[in-house]
Design an enzyme around this catalytic site. Structure first.
Site, PDB file in Angstrom:
ATOM      1  N   HIS A 122       0.812  -1.222   0.000  1.00 17.11           N
ATOM      2  CA  HIS A 122       0.000   0.000   0.000  1.00 17.11           C
ATOM      3  C   HIS A 122       0.845   1.273   0.000  1.00 17.11           C
ATOM      4  O   HIS A 122       0.337   2.360  -0.254  1.00 17.11           O
ATOM      5  CB  HIS A 122      -1.005   0.000   1.168  1.00 17.11           C
ATOM      6  CG  HIS A 122      -0.443   0.276   2.519  1.00 17.11           C
ATOM      7  ND1 HIS A 122      -0.256  -0.707   3.460  1.00 17.11           N
ATOM      8  CD2 HIS A 122      -0.062   1.420   3.111  1.00 17.11           C
ATOM      9  CE1 HIS A 122       0.223  -0.180   4.569  1.00 17.11           C
ATOM     10  NE2 HIS A 122       0.349   1.125   4.384  1.00 17.11           N
ATOM     11  N   ASP A 152       0.266  -7.708   1.680  1.00 14.66           N
ATOM     12  CA  ASP A 152       0.619  -6.288   1.649  1.00 14.66           C
ATOM     13  C   ASP A 152       2.135  -6.089   1.612  1.00 14.66           C
ATOM     14  O   ASP A 152       2.681  -5.222   2.298  1.00 14.66           O
ATOM     15  CB  ASP A 152       0.022  -5.549   2.853  1.00 14.66           C
ATOM     16  CG  ASP A 152      -0.028  -4.032   2.630  1.00 14.66           C
ATOM     17  OD1 ASP A 152       0.227  -3.592   1.493  1.00 14.66           O
ATOM     18  OD2 ASP A 152      -0.297  -3.295   3.598  1.00 14.66           O
ATOM     19  N   GLY A 223       3.205   6.539   8.035  1.00 14.01           N
ATOM     20  CA  GLY A 223       4.547   6.745   7.498  1.00 14.01           C
ATOM     21  C   GLY A 223       5.497   5.634   7.899  1.00 14.01           C
ATOM     22  O   GLY A 223       6.529   5.440   7.269  1.00 14.01           O
ATOM     23  N   ASN A 224       5.179   4.893   8.981  1.00 18.86           N
ATOM     24  CA  ASN A 224       5.975   3.724   9.365  1.00 18.86           C
ATOM     25  C   ASN A 224       5.684   2.517   8.481  1.00 18.86           C
ATOM     26  O   ASN A 224       6.384   1.499   8.567  1.00 18.86           O
ATOM     27  CB  ASN A 224       5.687   3.317  10.810  1.00 18.86           C
ATOM     28  CG  ASN A 224       6.530   4.083  11.816  1.00 18.86           C
ATOM     29  OD1 ASN A 224       6.015   4.856  12.612  1.00 18.86           O
ATOM     30  ND2 ASN A 224       7.838   3.877  11.781  1.00 18.86           N
ATOM     31  N   SER A 225       4.652   2.602   7.656  1.00 17.47           N
ATOM     32  CA  SER A 225       4.285   1.480   6.793  1.00 17.47           C
ATOM     33  C   SER A 225       5.486   0.964   6.010  1.00 17.47           C
ATOM     34  O   SER A 225       6.181   1.729   5.342  1.00 17.47           O
ATOM     35  CB  SER A 225       3.209   1.912   5.792  1.00 17.47           C
ATOM     36  OG  SER A 225       1.963   1.985   6.386  1.00 17.47           O
ATOM     37  N   LEU A 280      -4.718 -26.515  -3.180  1.00 15.80           N
ATOM     38  CA  LEU A 280      -5.257 -27.848  -2.949  1.00 15.80           C
ATOM     39  C   LEU A 280      -6.584 -28.047  -3.673  1.00 15.80           C
ATOM     40  O   LEU A 280      -6.881 -29.124  -4.167  1.00 15.80           O
ATOM     41  CB  LEU A 280      -5.420 -28.095  -1.453  1.00 15.80           C
ATOM     42  CG  LEU A 280      -5.868 -29.479  -0.998  1.00 15.80           C
ATOM     43  CD1 LEU A 280      -4.887 -30.540  -1.481  1.00 15.80           C
ATOM     44  CD2 LEU A 280      -5.981 -29.529   0.527  1.00 15.80           C
ATOM     45  N   GLY A 281      -7.404 -26.996  -3.694  1.00 16.34           N
ATOM     46  CA  GLY A 281      -8.664 -27.075  -4.424  1.00 16.34           C
ATOM     47  C   GLY A 281      -9.808 -27.647  -3.615  1.00 16.34           C
ATOM     48  O   GLY A 281     -10.535 -28.525  -4.105  1.00 16.34           O
ATOM     49  N   VAL A 282      -9.960 -27.182  -2.358  1.00 12.67           N
ATOM     50  CA  VAL A 282     -11.091 -27.606  -1.536  1.00 12.67           C
ATOM     51  C   VAL A 282     -11.702 -26.383  -0.867  1.00 12.67           C
ATOM     52  O   VAL A 282     -11.035 -25.370  -0.676  1.00 12.67           O
ATOM     53  CB  VAL A 282     -10.669 -28.609  -0.430  1.00 12.67           C
ATOM     54  CG1 VAL A 282     -10.275 -29.936  -1.017  1.00 12.67           C
ATOM     55  CG2 VAL A 282      -9.547 -28.034   0.435  1.00 12.67           C
ATOM     56  N   ILE A 284     -13.309 -25.410   2.764  1.00 10.73           N
ATOM     57  CA  ILE A 284     -13.156 -26.002   4.091  1.00 10.73           C
ATOM     58  C   ILE A 284     -13.733 -25.108   5.176  1.00 10.73           C
ATOM     59  O   ILE A 284     -13.960 -23.917   4.961  1.00 10.73           O
ATOM     60  CB  ILE A 284     -11.658 -26.265   4.402  1.00 10.73           C
ATOM     61  CG1 ILE A 284     -10.829 -24.999   4.129  1.00 10.73           C
ATOM     62  CG2 ILE A 284     -11.129 -27.444   3.625  1.00 10.73           C
ATOM     63  CD1 ILE A 284      -9.354 -25.145   4.433  1.00 10.73           C
TER      64      ILE A 284
END
Length: 489
Positions: A122, A152, A223-225, A280-282, A284
């Site tokens: 960001h 992020d 600003g610390n981001s 994995l394609g589930v 859950i």
């Protein structure tokens, strides 16, 4: 920007913002007698952080980004010349509403002598120019290598004619609540600034799928981001990302994405320019106590309950809806979040062992993982079934009807859909309390398909005969499945 009372401290702090005076004082330390079980490496409060600050400062950077933004005079107050507010509002608009260049500030840190720099996504999102200011005062333009909005994190690169001072990642899993940490960055545009505190909590989740935040009371502000959170050895164990604040300033609740998450993301961005997570394609959900009881599982059972298996790696590997995944690649699975992160960290295209509990017995399956980023580009298609329709009937606090052509058209269901449509929910019922609503579709009961009301009645009778107190229903809403356990007593 705010979400669920979490004020994301963004990189939008204006250059040289005014000083914000914060009430209260930081409690620097308490001597606590740990007793004989204390770990030998436990450290007391340092006399000073000066040596550490001197060591790490050269690797921390200020980041200035700029971008062309559209401005509009619409809805802006029209003030006469000489008004004391005119200069203030002129900062936010250009003459005749023309585009203008906007600047924002953030932080980052160098991770290699050849100029790779880590920050928050960001901080640089939407920017067309990125400039890095080093502790020495030198400035260099940076290019974007890659980003990962899910965590992020962004990776930048500068070209320097000399090796740059850099820092290494530490092991965030070794950090304990109460350990000392130091944050460094560019708060409110004030330049290089150091704050100290402790790890207040671990494994915090805000809103992301892969969240694993360290919580700290070290002062973190706008600003610390993107700035680093250091352990006492000068290793980066977190990337400062967000704060919990009612006013936008630090109140001692800050969140840093754990280095063991960031390090893996950075390695992929560095190698590929993008992330490559396992898939994995589930679908859950967590194994709650009532779900465990309804399935006849042991008390305190853990794992991830599979609610749906669309076409993909899991289906090819033999995983079924209703399976409980309790081990993945040799690691015990505690819950949905645990499985999601372990799958994401697993190599794409490699076979892994998945252990499931199915009808009271454990089975070991081999699943070759796909790539999540590719799967997300493809819409899950599931078209099935067609149904018939007798009369409505009330069961478990629900008024139910089999799928009819009319209901199918009204609810925009795929052609051939079967199941029981919830046409009304008793507001005083357990079903309402557990979130069932009009328009939900029940496709399974007791882990067996249902298309007639008689099917559900039979499953309820079977549950009672087996001495179970509840029955497990598979509910679909807007195509998304979840299991709900309802009492049959």
């Amino acid at each position: 920007m705010q979400s669920r009372a979490i004020s994301m401290e963004t990189a939008s702090a204006p250059p040289r913002a005014g000083v914000i005076r914060l009430a209260g004082a930081m409690l620097l330390g308490l001597a606590v007698a740990m007793g004989p079980v204390a770990r030998a490496e436990a450290r007391g409060a340092p006399e000073s952080f000066a040596d550490l600050a001197q060591q790490i400062s050269p690797s921390v950077v200020n980041i200035t980004t700029s971008a062309v933004v559209e401005t509009s005079t619409e809805n802006m107050p029209q003030l006469p010349d000489g008004s004391p507010f005119k200069d203030f509002f002129d900062q936010f608009q250009s003459p005749n509403g023309e585009p203008r260049r906007s600047e924002a500030l953030g932080s980052g840190f160098v991770i290699s002598e050849d100029g790779y720099i880590v920050t928050n996504n960001h901080v640089i999102e939407g920017a067309d120019q990125i400039e890095i200011e080093f502790f020495s005062g030198d400035r260099l333009p940076a290019k974007l290598v890659g980003t990962d909005p899910k965590t992020d994190i962004a990776l930048l690169k500068v070209e320097s004619d000399k090796p740059l001072p850099f820092v290494n990642f530490g092991d965030s899993d070794l950090m304990r609540v109460g350990d000392w940490v130091v944050a460094m960055g560019n708060p409110l545009g004030q330049g290089f600034s150091v704050s100290a505190g402790i790890v207040s909590a671990r494994n915090r989740a805000l809103a992301g799928t892969y969240d694993d935040y360290l919580q700290t009371d070290a002062a973190i502000n706008k600003g610390n981001s993107g700035g680093p959170l250091f352990n006492m050895d000068g290793q980066v164990i977190g990337v400062n990302t967000a704060i919990l604040s009612p006013n936008g300033g630090s109140i001692g609740i800050g969140f840093s994405m754990a280095s063991n998450v960031v390090n893996k993301v950075v390695d992929q961005l560095r190698e590929f320019g993008e992330t490559r997570r396992g898939w994995l394609g589930v679908r859950i959900q967590d194994v709650t106590p009532d779900v465990a009881e309804a399935m006849g599982l042991a008390k305190g059972s853990k794992g991830a309950l599979v609610t749906d298996v669309p076409d993909g790696p899991a289906k090819d590997g033999g995983i079924l809806a209703g399976d409980v995944i309790f081990s993945f690649a040799g690691n015990e699975i505690k819950d949905v979040r645990d499985l999601t992160r372990r799958v994401a960290d697993a190599p794409v295209g490699e076979a892994v062992k998945v252990m499931v509990l199915r009808e009271g017995k454990s089975e070991t399956l081999s699943v070759t993982l796909g790539r999540r980023e590719e799967a997300e580009k493809v819409e899950s298609a599931a078209a099935k079934k067609e149904g018939t329709a007798p009369a409505k009937q009330e069961l478990l606090g629900l008024t139910l009807s089999p799928v009819t052509e009319e209901l199918s058209a009204e609810m925009n269901l795929p052609e051939g859909t079967e199941g029981l449509v919830v046409t009304k929910v008793d507001g005083t019922s357990e079903a309402f309390t557990k979130g069932l609503r009009e328009g939900d579709l029940i496709t399974e009961a007791g882990q067996q398909k249902v298309s007639r009301i008689q099917d559900l009645q039979d499953r309820i009778s079977e549950a009672k005969d087996a001495g179970r107190k509840s029955i497990l229903l598979l509910i679909r809403r807007d195509g998304d499945p979840r299991f709900v356990a309802l009492s049959v007593e």
